[in-house]
Design a protein around this motif. Structure first.
Motif, mmCIF file in Angstrom:
data_model
loop_
_atom_site.group_PDB
_atom_site.id
_atom_site.type_symbol
_atom_site.label_atom_id
_atom_site.label_comp_id
_atom_site.label_asym_id
_atom_site.label_seq_id
_atom_site.Cartn_x
_atom_site.Cartn_y
_atom_site.Cartn_z
ATOM 1 N N UNK A 263 0.801 -1.224 0.000
ATOM 2 C CA UNK A 263 0.000 0.000 0.000
ATOM 3 C C UNK A 263 0.835 1.275 0.000
ATOM 4 N N UNK A 264 1.871 1.350 0.837
ATOM 5 C CA UNK A 264 2.639 2.592 0.951
ATOM 6 C C UNK A 264 4.098 2.442 0.550
ATOM 7 N N UNK A 265 4.568 1.232 0.304
ATOM 8 C CA UNK A 265 5.929 1.071 -0.200
ATOM 9 C C UNK A 265 6.999 0.862 0.831
ATOM 10 N N UNK A 266 6.642 0.505 2.077
ATOM 11 C CA UNK A 266 7.670 0.182 3.066
ATOM 12 C C UNK A 266 8.433 -1.073 2.655
ATOM 13 N N UNK A 267 9.653 -1.170 3.147
ATOM 14 C CA UNK A 267 10.482 -2.344 2.867
ATOM 15 C C UNK A 267 10.395 -3.312 4.048
ATOM 16 N N UNK A 268 10.126 -4.580 3.742
ATOM 17 C CA UNK A 268 9.968 -5.604 4.780
ATOM 18 C C UNK A 268 10.544 -6.911 4.246
ATOM 19 N N UNK A 269 11.561 -7.432 4.951
ATOM 20 C CA UNK A 269 12.226 -8.681 4.542
ATOM 21 C C UNK A 269 12.473 -9.544 5.770
ATOM 22 N N UNK A 270 12.355 -10.844 5.574
ATOM 23 C CA UNK A 270 12.619 -11.819 6.634
ATOM 24 C C UNK A 270 13.567 -12.862 6.061
ATOM 25 N N UNK A 271 14.679 -13.073 6.719
ATOM 26 C CA UNK A 271 15.653 -14.055 6.237
ATOM 27 C C UNK A 271 16.217 -14.835 7.415
ATOM 28 N N UNK A 272 16.616 -16.060 7.142
ATOM 29 C CA UNK A 272 17.248 -16.886 8.158
ATOM 30 C C UNK A 272 18.746 -16.613 8.193
ATOM 31 N N UNK A 273 19.323 -16.672 9.384
ATOM 32 C CA UNK A 273 20.762 -16.448 9.569
ATOM 33 C C UNK A 273 21.316 -17.573 10.433
ATOM 34 N N UNK A 274 22.579 -17.811 10.261
ATOM 35 C CA UNK A 274 23.276 -18.834 11.035
ATOM 36 C C UNK A 274 24.397 -18.187 11.840
ATOM 37 N N UNK A 275 24.545 -18.690 13.046
ATOM 38 C CA UNK A 275 25.625 -18.271 13.927
ATOM 39 C C UNK A 275 25.620 -16.743 14.121
ATOM 40 N N UNK A 276 24.492 -16.221 14.590
ATOM 41 C CA UNK A 276 24.394 -14.807 14.890
ATOM 42 C C UNK A 276 24.631 -14.588 16.375
ATOM 43 N N UNK A 277 25.256 -13.483 16.729
ATOM 44 C CA UNK A 277 25.578 -13.165 18.117
ATOM 45 C C UNK A 277 24.820 -11.919 18.535
ATOM 46 N N UNK A 278 24.121 -12.001 19.636
ATOM 47 C CA UNK A 278 23.401 -10.863 20.186
ATOM 48 C C UNK A 278 24.096 -10.414 21.457
ATOM 49 N N UNK A 279 24.374 -9.116 21.587
ATOM 50 C CA UNK A 279 25.090 -8.636 22.780
ATOM 51 C C UNK A 279 24.204 -8.676 24.014
ATOM 52 N N UNK A 280 24.834 -8.475 25.139
ATOM 53 C CA UNK A 280 24.097 -8.429 26.401
ATOM 54 C C UNK A 280 23.494 -7.049 26.596
#
Length: 326
Positions: A263-280
């Protein structure tokens, strides 16, 4: 010139008056005279004299064209002076703006340095703690930190990317165009909540780890995650089981974002990732509950309504007489 009698037997005279049969004089109608000659004779004479005689100063009066020319020249002079002052003050404003930008960048660099030092100190504290605790207690504490967001985690998951719509072309007539549709803080809230509902074990937005007390808010056009600004494009990273992507794709947030893309042109993507690190996440500010202070009991019952003292038992004591001496 003699005019014959009018209707009704009145005789009309050359000066506009009418004389009745009895010699009574009738004057012309006042409204007819007013509309026929609206200008008073005195004003007409004064205007004629002004046109024929020169001005008192001996010079002809200024015409409207001369006055207009003088006004235009004065306005042009004022605009020129205002423009010169604006141009003269522009370097000062530019310097002030450059100074503010430099201070902001300096504070951001200082904040990043303090955050990096805090991470190093946190890791050092973790190593010292693991060395002091037994193996089972240390592993249990690490699992609790990972679940609460206070520990760094690593694993497979998904990354949801959201971006603002491209800038629209300007209007050819007005030269202006509306701003592009933007990602709102509510969009990030919906995506993060549905990732948790889909089974995510850890979630972060642009590197900002989310905990049970995290907030996603807006301040003007900026989006704040735990009171720290994040800018687009926004990446919501999550670590979870293998079916995390499929579950999230079936969520309401994903459905709404796909509808916004069309409808308005926003960008939306979903992808799988391997071995990602999230900080504390940063250490929370703990609040401790304290018991309320109960009122201390009175030492003596004298003077206190409703208080009673037991009578001593034994010899030498007798009950006080009741009312009526019984």
């Amino acid at each position: 010139m003699t005019v014959g009698p009018t209707r009704g037997g009145a005789e009309q005279r050359p000066d506009g008056e009418e004389r009745g049969p009895a010699g009574r004089v009738y004057t012309a109608d006042f409204l007819t005279e007013l509309f026929g000659n609206p200008l008073d004779p005195g004003y007409a004479d004064a205007a004629a004299r002004r046109r024929s005689s020169p001005s008192p100063s001996g010079r002809p009066g200024w015409s409207s064209r001369t006055v207009s020319l003088v006004v235009v020249v004065a306005l042009g002079f004022l605009f020129a002076v205002a423009y010169r002052q604006t141009v003269a003050e522009e370097p000062g404003r530019s310097q002030a703006r450059a100074g503010l930008v430099a201070q902001i960048k300096e504070r951001e660099a200082e904040t990043d340095g303090l955050a990096a030092r805090a991470d190093r100190l946190r890791e050092e504290v973790g190593r010292q703690r693991d060395a002091a605790l037994s193996g089972s207690q240390a592993s249990r504490l690490r699992r609790l930190e990972a679940g609460t967001g206070l520990g760094r985690v690593r694993g497979d998951g998904v990354v949801v990317r959201l971006a603002d719509a491209p800038v629209a072309d300007k209007d050819g007539l007005t030269g202006s165009g509306g701003g592009p549709p933007r990602v709102l803080y509510t969009d990030l809230q919906k995506v993060a909540n549905d990732l948790w509902a889909a089974g995510a074990e850890a979630v972060a937005i642009n590197g900002q780890r989310l905990t049970a007390t995290s907030t996603i808010r807006s301040a003007g056009e900026a989006i704040l995650v735990d009171f720290r600004p994040v800018t687009g494009p926004y990446e919501v990273s999550a670590i979870g089981p293998g079916a995390l992507r499929d579950r999230f794709e079936d969520s309401r947030a994903a459905y709404l974002m796909r509808d916004l893309v069309e409808s308005v042109g926003l960008s939306f993507q979903v992808r799988e990732v391997e071995d990602v690190t999230l900080p504390a996440a940063p250490e929370p500010r703990l609040r401790y509950a304290e018991p309320s202070v109960s009122p201390s009991p009175s030492v003596s019952g004298s003077g206190v309504e409703g208080s009673s003292r037991p009578e001593p038992s034994g010899s030498g004591s007798s009950p006080s007489p009741s009312r009526g001496g019984r």
